[in-house]
Write a protein that holds these residues in place. Structure first.
Motif, short mmCIF file in Angstrom:
data_model
loop_
_atom_site.label_atom_id
_atom_site.label_comp_id
_atom_site.label_asym_id
_atom_site.label_seq_id
_atom_site.Cartn_x
_atom_site.Cartn_y
_atom_site.Cartn_z
N UNK A 25 0.83 -1.35 -0.14
CA UNK A 25 -0.06 0.05 0.09
C UNK A 25 0.93 1.15 -0.04
N UNK A 26 1.85 1.34 0.72
CA UNK A 26 2.63 2.31 0.65
C UNK A 26 3.21 2.91 -0.58
N UNK A 27 3.67 2.36 -1.51
CA UNK A 27 4.23 3.06 -2.63
C UNK A 27 3.14 3.75 -3.58
N UNK A 28 1.85 3.21 -3.39
CA UNK A 28 0.80 4.11 -4.28
C UNK A 28 0.79 5.38 -3.58
N UNK A 29 0.41 5.57 -2.11
CA UNK A 29 0.49 6.83 -1.55
C UNK A 29 1.57 7.82 -1.92
N UNK A 30 2.98 7.04 -1.79
CA UNK A 30 4.10 7.98 -2.06
C UNK A 30 3.99 8.56 -3.46
N UNK A 31 3.56 7.77 -4.39
CA UNK A 31 3.48 8.22 -5.93
C UNK A 31 2.64 9.25 -6.02
N UNK A 32 1.22 8.95 -5.56
CA UNK A 32 0.19 10.08 -5.59
C UNK A 32 0.94 11.25 -5.04
N UNK A 33 1.48 11.31 -3.67
CA UNK A 33 1.64 12.49 -3.36
C UNK A 33 2.90 13.16 -3.67
N UNK A 34 3.85 12.67 -4.37
CA UNK A 34 5.30 12.91 -4.97
C UNK A 34 5.32 13.35 -6.42
N UNK A 35 4.27 13.55 -6.97
CA UNK A 35 4.15 13.82 -8.41
C UNK A 35 4.74 15.38 -8.60
N UNK A 36 5.40 15.80 -9.44
CA UNK A 36 5.80 17.13 -9.57
C UNK A 36 4.61 17.82 -10.13
N UNK A 37 4.50 19.32 -9.81
CA UNK A 37 3.81 20.03 -10.22
C UNK A 37 2.84 20.50 -9.06
N UNK A 38 1.57 21.17 -9.43
CA UNK A 38 0.54 21.52 -8.15
C UNK A 38 0.45 20.16 -7.28
N UNK A 39 0.43 20.64 -6.01
CA UNK A 39 0.20 19.55 -5.01
C UNK A 39 -1.03 19.41 -4.63
N UNK A 40 -1.93 20.49 -4.25
CA UNK A 40 -3.26 20.29 -3.68
C UNK A 40 -4.26 19.40 -4.61
N UNK A 41 -4.23 19.44 -6.00
CA UNK A 41 -5.00 18.36 -6.60
C UNK A 41 -4.61 17.07 -6.25
N UNK A 42 -3.39 16.69 -6.03
CA UNK A 42 -3.09 15.31 -5.66
C UNK A 42 -3.50 15.14 -4.30
N UNK A 43 -3.51 15.91 -3.15
CA UNK A 43 -4.03 15.66 -1.84
C UNK A 43 -5.73 15.42 -2.01
#
Length: 194
Positions: free
Chosen positions: A66-84
């Motif tokens: 499970x942890x790699x999925x969340x890491x990938x979702x929240x570590x993308x370059x660019x705007x952050x709040x859409x990912x959160x």
């Protein structure tokens, strides 16, 4: 001369994880595990130890998945709040959709079922939540640095609020048949990021 294992320990661990995740720790007996894994009791004990040791190993495996999925979702370059926002909405959707609603999250299930009286389980729950909080805190700090989050917002406090919200969504999703309750709570929390 040592005998060779007649089963794949990795596949058996994955099968145990799935059974524990579906039924919980207390509701899963050693007989259930022997039957579900298709291996003898002696082989099960020799490879994994007792039921509790097998559960702890399954919980560790769950974190690795499970942890790699969340890491990938929240570590993308660019705007952050859409990912959160996407993470919070994904958790809300999973908490209200079948079959994930009934199964829930193994870490959250462990927090409710075992952590209050099982130090090994409590450590793993704390580790998982610390990891999630760190990812959220890092993402929100980046959002603030990029001007997406107002300066008067504390990224650590917001990360902790979101962590508790995400765990609460999972619990509420299992216990409630009203998906609007979970969705509304998620959206109200996301409004705090504006």
């Amino acid at each position: 001369m040592a005998r060779t294992k007649e089963f794949d320990p990795d596949a058996a661990l994955q099968a145990a994880l799935e059974l524990f995740w579906r039924r919980g720790y207390e509701a899963t007996s050693m007989a259930d595990l022997v039957e579900h894994l298709g291996i003898g009791r002696a082989s099960l004990y020799a490879t994994f130890g007792n039921k509790h040791e097998l559960y702890v190993r399954a919980l560790d495996r769950y974190g690795q998945i499970q942890n790699p999925l969340l890491t990938q979702e929240l570590s993308q370059p660019g705007p952050v709040l859409p990912a959160v926002r996407a993470v919070v909405r994904r958790f809300a959707a999973e908490a209200t959709a079948e079959p994930t609603r009934e199964q829930g999250c193994l870490v959250t299930n462990t927090a409710v079922e075992l952590a209050p009286h099982d130090p090994a389980a409590a450590r793993r729950v704390a580790h998982s939540w610390d990891h999630m909080e760190t990812l959220l805190h890092s993402a929100l700090t980046r959002a603030q640095a990029q001007g997406e989050l107002p300066e008067n917002r504390d990224p650590l406090t917001l990360a902790r609020m979101l962590l508790v919200l995400l765990q609460g969504l999972r619990v509420a999703g299992k216990a409630s048949t009203d998906p609007a309750r979970v969705r509304d709570a998620a959206e109200q929390a996301l409004a705090l990021l504006d």
